[in-house]
Design an enzyme around this catalytic site. Sequence first.
Site, PDB file in Angstrom:
ATOM      1  N   LYS A 112       6.361   5.954   7.261  1.00  0.00           N
ATOM      2  CA  LYS A 112       5.883   5.091   8.350  1.00  0.00           C
ATOM      3  C   LYS A 112       7.047   4.589   9.193  1.00  0.00           C
ATOM      4  CE  LYS A 112       2.056   3.701   5.437  1.00  0.00           C
ATOM      5  NZ  LYS A 112       1.672   2.792   4.347  1.00  0.00           N
ATOM      6  N   HIS A 149       0.816  -1.219   0.000  1.00  0.00           N
ATOM      7  CA  HIS A 149       0.000   0.000   0.000  1.00  0.00           C
ATOM      8  C   HIS A 149       0.849   1.268   0.000  1.00  0.00           C
ATOM      9  CE1 HIS A 149      -3.145  -2.640   2.235  1.00  0.00           C
ATOM     10  NE2 HIS A 149      -3.091  -2.912   0.947  1.00  0.00           N
ATOM     11  N   ASP A 195      -6.664  -5.951  -1.755  1.00  0.00           N
ATOM     12  CA  ASP A 195      -5.307  -6.406  -2.072  1.00  0.00           C
ATOM     13  C   ASP A 195      -5.325  -7.489  -3.153  1.00  0.00           C
ATOM     14  OD1 ASP A 195      -3.963  -6.056   1.310  1.00  0.00           O
ATOM     15  OD2 ASP A 195      -4.442  -4.611  -0.272  1.00  0.00           O
ATOM     16  N   TYR A 248       2.202   1.169  13.935  1.00  0.00           N
ATOM     17  CA  TYR A 248       3.085   2.033  13.140  1.00  0.00           C
ATOM     18  C   TYR A 248       2.610   3.479  13.129  1.00  0.00           C
ATOM     19  CZ  TYR A 248      -0.313   0.592   9.496  1.00  0.00           C
ATOM     20  OH  TYR A 248      -1.441   0.292   8.772  1.00  0.00           O
TER      21      TYR A 248
END
Length: 187
Positions: A73, A63, A170, A133
Site C-alpha cells: 500500500k 489489517h 476490528d 491509498y
Amino acid sequence: MLTVTETALAGVLLLEPRRFGDHRGFFCESWNKSRMAEHGIDTEFVQDNHSLSKEAGTVRGLHFQSPPHAQAKLVRCGRGALFDVAVDIRKGSPTYGKWVGYELSFENGKQLLIPEGFLHGFAALTPETEIIYKCSDYYASECDGAVRFDDPDIGIDWGLDRDPILSEKDAAAPLLRDFETPFSYVD
Ligand SMILES: Cc1cn([C@H]2C[C@H](O)[C@@H](COP(=O)(O)OP(=O)(O)O[C@H]3O[C@H](C)C(=O)[C@H](O)[C@H]3O)O2)c(=O)[nH]c1=O
C-alpha cells in the site's frame, strides 16, 4: 521532486513528493511511476482506496490480505491528519512484531509505502479525516485478515486521548500470538 526516507522496518518507506506552492495554493504529483522507479520502488498498483473517518479517535486496522492477494500500500492523507502504522508479520523476520508509525496529514503531504507482509492500520487525529491509498492487488474478502490494534505484544502507541471508535471486525480481531501468519521473511 520526491524525498524517500527509510524507516526502522526495512521496506517501509516515508515519501515526500514536492509541492509547488503559489498564490493559489499548491500543485503536487502525488504519485509518479517513473519517479518511484528512480528510487528503486517498482510496486505495481491496481486499486485506489478512499475512506472517511468522521471522528478523531477512529481506528481502522490492523489489517492485511493473505496470499495470493497480499497487498502493498501507498498511503496518504487527503484531509485532516492520521497516525499511520505498519507492523512486520513475516515469519522469521528480524523485525517480526515490530511497528513504525508516522503522522500523515493534508498539511505535511507525507506518504507511507507499506510492502506485502505487513499489517496496516491508522488512527484519525482530526474529525473528517480522509485516507487515500493505492493497493498492489485487488480486494479479496476471502483473504482479509486482522490483528487487534491494541495487541500488547506489538505495543503501538496510537496517541489516543479517548476510547477508539472501531468496526465490529476490528473489535473482535485476534492477537498476533493467536494467529499463524501467512507471510515468511525472505532475506
Ligand atoms: C478494504 C475494502 C473494503 N471494501 C468494502 C467491504 C466492506 O463492506 C466495506 C468496509 O470495509 P472495511 O470495514 O474492511 O474497511 P476498513 O476498516 O477501512 O478497512 C481498510 O482499512 C485498513 C486501514 C486497510 O489498510 C485496508 O485497506 C482495509 O482493511 O468496504 C471494498 O469493497 N473494497 C476494499 O478494498
